[in-house]
Scaffold this active site. Structure first.
Site, PDB file in Angstrom:
ATOM      1  N   ILE A  16      10.336 -10.712  -8.552  1.00 19.00           N
ATOM      2  CA  ILE A  16       9.810 -11.812  -7.786  1.00 19.00           C
ATOM      3  C   ILE A  16       8.893 -12.653  -9.429  1.00 19.00           C
ATOM      4  CG2 ILE A  16       8.029 -12.819  -6.017  1.00 19.00           C
ATOM      5  CD1 ILE A  16       9.042 -10.492  -4.401  1.00 19.00           C
ATOM      6  N   ASP A  63      -0.329  -2.896 -20.101  1.00 19.47           N
ATOM      7  CA  ASP A  63      -0.193  -2.066 -19.173  1.00 19.47           C
ATOM      8  C   ASP A  63      -1.653  -2.293 -17.837  1.00 19.47           C
ATOM      9  OD1 ASP A  63      -0.128  -0.254 -17.041  1.00 19.47           O
ATOM     10  OD2 ASP A  63      -0.270   1.646 -18.256  1.00 19.47           O
ATOM     11  N   ASN A  90       0.877 -10.387  -9.557  1.00 21.19           N
ATOM     12  CA  ASN A  90       2.517 -10.130  -8.611  1.00 21.19           C
ATOM     13  C   ASN A  90       2.794  -8.990  -8.837  1.00 21.19           C
ATOM     14  OD1 ASN A  90       5.717 -10.813  -8.201  1.00 21.19           O
ATOM     15  ND2 ASN A  90       4.994 -10.601  -9.710  1.00 21.19           N
ATOM     16  N   SER A 142       1.940  -8.374   1.019  1.00 15.28           N
ATOM     17  CA  SER A 142       3.449  -7.566   1.729  1.00 15.28           C
ATOM     18  C   SER A 142       2.987  -7.891   2.888  1.00 15.28           C
ATOM     19  CB  SER A 142       3.471  -6.030   0.995  1.00 15.28           C
ATOM     20  OG  SER A 142       4.674  -6.014   2.568  1.00 15.28           O
ATOM     21  N   TYR A 155       0.707   2.456  -0.415  1.00 15.93           N
ATOM     22  CA  TYR A 155       0.730   1.009  -0.424  1.00 15.93           C
ATOM     23  C   TYR A 155       0.565   0.116   0.939  1.00 15.93           C
ATOM     24  CZ  TYR A 155       4.347  -3.170  -1.756  1.00 15.93           C
ATOM     25  OH  TYR A 155       5.340  -4.489  -2.015  1.00 15.93           O
ATOM     26  N   LYS A 159      -2.610  -2.914  -0.391  1.00 20.62           N
ATOM     27  CA  LYS A 159      -1.847  -4.571   0.223  1.00 20.62           C
ATOM     28  C   LYS A 159      -2.777  -4.703   0.936  1.00 20.62           C
ATOM     29  CE  LYS A 159       2.132  -5.386  -2.634  1.00 20.62           C
ATOM     30  NZ  LYS A 159       1.438  -6.388  -3.667  1.00 20.62           N
ATOM     31  N   ALA A 189      14.889  -9.517  -2.466  1.00 21.23           N
ATOM     32  CA  ALA A 189      15.779  -8.499  -3.371  1.00 21.23           C
ATOM     33  C   ALA A 189      15.638  -8.341  -4.475  1.00 21.23           C
ATOM     34  CB  ALA A 189      17.400  -9.105  -3.110  1.00 21.23           C
ATOM     35  N   THR A 190      14.679  -7.239  -5.054  1.00 23.67           N
ATOM     36  CA  THR A 190      14.658  -6.872  -6.506  1.00 23.67           C
ATOM     37  C   THR A 190      14.340  -5.425  -6.079  1.00 23.67           C
ATOM     38  OG1 THR A 190      12.459  -6.041  -6.290  1.00 23.67           O
ATOM     39  CG2 THR A 190      12.378  -8.512  -6.387  1.00 23.67           C
ATOM     40  N   ASP A 191      14.518  -4.447  -7.593  1.00 23.87           N
ATOM     41  CA  ASP A 191      14.345  -3.810  -7.791  1.00 23.87           C
ATOM     42  C   ASP A 191      13.722  -2.887  -6.714  1.00 23.87           C
ATOM     43  OD1 ASP A 191      15.626  -3.961  -9.853  1.00 23.87           O
ATOM     44  OD2 ASP A 191      14.282  -3.715 -11.801  1.00 23.87           O
TER      45      ASP A 191
END
Ligand SMILES: NC(=O)c1ccc[n+]([C@@H]2O[C@H](COP(=O)([O-])OP(=O)(O)OC[C@H]3O[C@@H](n4cnc5c(N)ncnc54)[C@H](OP(=O)(O)O)[C@@H]3O)[C@@H](O)[C@H]2O)c1
Length: 241
Positions: A16, A63, A90, A142, A155, A159, A189-191
């Protein structure tokens, strides 16, 4: 100092973040790209064709969970570009693990990247954003900023935390003209999705470019209407579920 407005996009080495960087460069921003992978950032920078020579995309391999990194990144962007108009928080990571098997280290890792790093980065960027004529912060939350999905306790908590301080920040800086938005997408649609949900048919996922268009829409929308939250779900899902 850059004559173009400068947009700092974290997690811009792929997914993204890369699509957002490209879209913002086409929308007239000079992108400053941050993530750990220098190689990935260079590929993203090469795709930012809207960033002309002399005002090209800047890259900052870093990082963001390292102590002091968010503040250091802000300083480097200001030194290189002289201004900061837009911050897109992001960078993020997911973990698919049952509640019972989620450890304190898992919790700390996701909170550090998904909630604490953007908080510290935004705090460090505020003085520069105050000087920008049309400042904005866009946080990539998210669907689990508001809902709770099985196997995503850490997660989901991270979020929710991001959404929580986003609401507070929006209220605290609105009088200063700094617009603060949260985008809450479903499967993109990402890793990230490929890692945790290999079962999902990719053809039904949202494309990163669709999220990028939403970011551009939000930041270009400087009229009297302010959009706080954009909830974006897959067309294959039931609306308002
Ligand atoms: N894909 C989805 O379905 C979906 C749905 C809702 C929300 N989101 C959110 O969208 C955002 C982007 O995710 P994505 O789907 O594009 O995932 P992605 O392809 O895995 O990209 C994650 C990005 O974050 C960066 N990153 C990870 N750890 C980092 C660290 N410690 N320091 C700095 N950068 C770091 C990665 O770069 P390096 O590895 O090079 O550091 C990468 O650029 C995340 O916040 C995610 O939670 C995604």
């Amino acid at each position: 100092m850059s004559s173009k407005p400068v947009a700092l996009i974290t997690g811009a080495s792929r997914g993204i973040g890369r699509a957002v960087a490209v879209a913002l460069s086409e929308a007239g921003y000079r992108p400053a790209l941050a993530a750990r992978s220098e190689e990935g950032l260079k590929v993203s920078a090469g795709l930012c064709t809207g960033a002309e020579a002399g005002t090209g995309a800047l890259i900052f391999p870093i990082d963001l969970t390292r102590e002091g990194a968010p503040e250091q990144l802000t300083g480097m962007v200001l030194e290189a570009a002289g201004r900061l108009d837009l911050l897109v928080n992001n960078a993020g990571a997911v973990l698919s693990r049952s509640f019972e098997e989620t450890g304190g280290d898992d919790w700390d890792r996701l909170m550090a990247l998904n909630a604490r790093a953007p908080f510290l980065l935004t705090r460090a960027a505020l003085p520069a954003l105050r000087r920008a004529p049309e400042a904005a912060v866009v946080n990539i939350g998210s669907v689990v900023s508001f809902k709770g999905y099985e196997m995503q306790a850490a997660y989901t908590a991270s979020k929710h935390a991001l959404a929580g301080w986003t609401k507070v920040l929006a209220r605290e800086v609105s009088a200063e003209g700094i617009r603060v938005h949260l985008i809450a997408p479903g499967g993109v649609a990402t890793d990230l999705v490929r890692d945790v949900r290999p079962d999902i048919d990719e053809s039904g996922l949202i494309s990163p470019e669709e999220i990028a268009r939403a970011v551009v829409f939000l930041v270009k929308n400087r009229g009297n209407a302010v959009i706080d939250v954009l909830e974006i779900h897959r067309a294959g899902k039931i609306p308002f579920a």
